[in-house]
Design an enzyme around this catalytic site. Structure first.
Site, short mmCIF file in Angstrom:
data_model
loop_
_atom_site.label_atom_id
_atom_site.label_comp_id
_atom_site.label_asym_id
_atom_site.label_seq_id
_atom_site.Cartn_x
_atom_site.Cartn_y
_atom_site.Cartn_z
CB CYS A 119 0.05 -22.30 24.49
SG CYS A 119 -0.81 -24.17 24.73
CB CYS A 134 0.29 -25.69 27.65
SG CYS A 134 1.36 -26.43 26.56
CB CYS A 155 4.69 -26.38 23.15
SG CYS A 155 3.30 -26.58 24.23
CG HIS A 181 3.38 -30.76 27.15
ND1 HIS A 181 3.63 -29.89 29.06
CD2 HIS A 181 2.85 -29.67 26.78
CE1 HIS A 181 2.62 -28.88 28.61
NE2 HIS A 181 2.74 -28.87 27.64
CD GLU A 220 -3.75 -24.18 21.48
OE1 GLU A 220 -3.48 -24.31 20.35
OE2 GLU A 220 -4.23 -26.33 21.93
CB SER A 242 0.44 -21.46 29.83
OG SER A 242 1.32 -20.56 28.05
NE ARG A 269 3.25 -21.13 23.47
CZ ARG A 269 4.25 -21.78 22.22
NH1 ARG A 269 4.72 -22.33 22.65
NH2 ARG A 269 3.72 -21.75 21.30
CB CYS A 305 0.09 -28.12 24.07
SG CYS A 305 0.31 -26.52 22.92
NI1 NFE Z 1 1.12 -25.57 24.34
FE1 NFE Z 1 3.41 -24.93 26.16
C1 NFE Z 1 5.21 -24.06 25.53
C2 NFE Z 1 4.39 -25.55 27.73
S1 NFE Z 1 2.93 -23.32 27.17
S2 NFE Z 1 2.80 -24.45 24.05
O1 NFE Z 1 5.73 -23.65 25.32
O2 NFE Z 1 4.69 -26.14 27.86
O3 NFE Z 1 2.28 -23.18 28.38
#
Ligand code: NFE
Ligand code: MG
Length: 582
Positions: A561, A564, A73, A77, A22, A516, A493, A70
């Site tokens: 990702c 993210c 995931c 958030h 992603e 990430s 992640r 994102c």
């Molecule tokens: Ni966009 Fe995310 C996960 C978060 S990765 S996938 O798992 O927070 O950095």
């Protein structure tokens, strides 16, 4: 070819964009005369600025913006955001809200990890074109020797093979386009390839079903609804009133069915496939380790201070010691911008704790500010987070190691059984395939936790405890005029934290330090590489220089990702997949 920057080494290989992730990730590596990778640089090439647009808003609205960081995931958030506001205001939330959140988070893990394995990572190991040469009967024998999964008949595998053949003969590979089919680093026999392709397709249909858990409790997926103070759904009992704002007995039954569907797929397909495929690639348990430092912020709180997944740090592979992690200590978590296109009032050496964190762009042009990355200076839209000044790997491997080090029995039993089956030592976990295997193991550990939370929730509701929300949060007159909070969560992640500073009922600062960003971030002022960079710098020799499958294997093992990580695009877009050899 355009000109290289003055600092660029002579032999650079550029992979941009890395696909089956992603977001927008660019990897540049330097290689020696023998083609071994000596240096690696990871760059996020996209910027959006969610942290900036949150300033000045009502903290209770922040989750809905933050969640759009994102779509993979999809809930994390939102969850980290409401937890940050709850941490600042310090009112409790009801036990049922914890249970429902745990179920939603666990469902996200299981869904996301299965999707990563089959749809994002498997094609680094599985050669789809080779599956055409498989004998469907031998494939059925192989599948039936691994598990009792019911879609394992010769007829089924022959159907799947026909489907793939039609795709290949049409010349339009669709979802299987743009890979390095026939690359010499693929080692699976045709039957294992065919079995994996069949499960790739099954996982697509399976994921459509299991996301329904989010829809029951959060109204929809992706991006289920949340609320500061609890969960945004009332229990209405019976069969009435299920929808975006309430759930009922039918919904609860659906959740139970989803948990069973998840459990079955993990036990009968995902776990056996991981072990079977890993058995053909044992050399990848000795490459791609990277930092050897691991960080977890913890997950699955129960409201009493206990966590289902522990918080802590492991340094230099030493599993005998878990270092405590204090998120409020300004000396522990800091973000650096020495090698990122951000401006900390001119300072490129200082690290900022996220409560005092800044998001100010140091580049605002309409073209990407590089041809080759200027790695001595700024080369990424990711900041470089550090714990006590150290780069840390976050994610499934960190969590499994923490659980192991903390003496979590199910983890020890499962990890030891897997390693025994593969005839590998525990140190094999510090590797590219160790990371991939850890993701599978933790999926099993977490899916096994789900039934307990579900039963507890149903028992509470049956006993008349219908509390799902604390309305104290909804009277801002009772809030302190100034407060700060951190929302932690273990996203699929890795360690995720959102940081809020609230003044007079509004957000004065908002910072997200994302998995990430930890893993894909650039070098820091001390020159220490981030986790992807370190993992790639293990003198990998690419078998085919313009088909860097080995780079993809290691990078994908982290499940990148970048949406993210930067939470901020090159306005002029980028061409398709480029592998550039200079
Ligand atoms: Ni966009 Fe995310 C996960 C978060 S990765 S996938 O798992 O927070 O950095
Ligand atoms: Mg951030």
């Amino acid at each position: 070819m355009a000109t290289a920057t003055a600092n660029a080494p002579a032999k650079r290989l550029v992979v941009d964009p890395v696909t089956r992730i992603e977001g927008h990730l660019r990897i540049e590596v330097a290689t020696d005369d023998k083609g071994a990778i000596t240096e690696a640089y990871s760059s996020g090439t996209m910027v959006r600025g969610i942290e900036i647009i949150l300033r000045g808003r009502d903290p209770r609205d922040a989750w809905a913006f933050a969640q759009r960081i994102c779509g993979v995931c999809t809930l994390v958030h939102g969850m980290a955001s409401i937890r940050a506001v709850e941490d600042a205001l310090k009112y409790p939330i009801p036990p049922n809200a914890h249970l429902i959140r745990n179920l939603m988070i666990a469902a996200q893990y299981v869904h996301d990890h299965v999707m990563h394995f089959y749809h994002l990572h498997a094609l680094d190991w599985v050669d789809v074109v080779s599956a055409l040469k498989a004998d469907p009967r031998a494939t059925a024998d192989l599948a039936q020797s691994l598990s009792t999964y019911d879609r394992s008949s010769p007829g089924h595998f022959s159907d799947v093979q026909r489907k793939v053949k039609a795709l290949v003969e049409s010349g339009q590979l669709g979802i299987f386009a743009n890979a390095y089919w026939g690359h010499p680093a693929y080692k699976l026999p045709p039957e294992a390839n065919l079995m994996a392709v069949a499960h790739y397709l099954d996982a697509l249909a399976w994921q459509r079903e299991v996301v329904k858990l989010h829809a029951v409790f959060g109204g929809k997926n992706p991006h289920p609804n949340f609320v500061v103070g609890g969960v945004p759904a009332a229990f209405s009992g019976g069969a009435q009133g299920s929808g975006a704002t309430s759930f009922n007995d039918v919904g609860l039954q659906q959740v139970k069915t989803v948990i069973e569907q998840m459990q079955r797929f993990v036990d009968l397909v995902y776990l056996p496939d991981t072990l079977a495929i890993a058995g053909f690639y044992k050399d990848w348990f000795a490459r791609g380790e990277g930092l050897g430092n691991f960080l977890c912020v913890g997950e699955f709180p129960d409201g009493t201070g206990r966590l289902g997944l522990p918080r802590g740090a492991i340094l230099n592979r030493d599993l005998s010691r878990i270092h405590p992690v204090d998120l409020y200590d300004p000396a522990q978590i800091q973000e650096f911008v020495s090698h990122a296109w951000y401006d900390y009032s001119g300072s490129k050496t200082v690290g900022l704790h996220p409560f005092r964190g800044k998001t100010k762009l140091a580049y605002n042009g309409s073209k990407p500010p590089y041809d080759l990355l200027d790695v001595e200076r700024e080369y990424s839209w990711l900041k470089a987070p550090r714990w006590r000044g150290l780069p840390m790997e976050v994610g499934p491997l960190a969590r499994v190691l923490l659980l192991y080090a903390a003496g979590h029995e199910p983890t020890r039993t499962l990890a030891q059984a897997a390693l025994r089956k593969l005839d590998l030592p525990l140190t094999a976990m510090f590797s590219t395939l160790g990371r991939t295997a850890a993701r599978t193991l933790e999926t099993k550990i977490i899916v096994d936790m789900m039934a307990g939370w579900y039963e507890q929730l149903v028992a509470n509701l049956r006993q008349g405890d219908l509390r799902l929300f604390n309305d104290q949060y909804w009277n801002p007159r009772t809030w302190p005029s100034s407060c700060e909070g951190v929302g932690f969560m273990e996203a699929p992640r890795g360690a995720l934290t959102h940081w809020v500073v609230i003044r007079d009922g509004r957000l004065d600062n908002y910072q997200a330090v994302v998995p990430s960003t930890w893993n894909a971030g650039p070098r820091d002022p001390a020159g220490q590489p981030g986790a992807y960079e370190a993992a790639l710098m293990d003198r990998h020799v690419l078998a085919v220089r313009d088909q860097p499958l080995e780079i993809l294997r290691t990078v994908h093992s982290f499940d990148p990702c970048l949406a993210c990580a930067v939470h901020m695009v090159n306005p002029d877009g980028t061409p398709g997949v480029t592998v550039r050899v200079t």
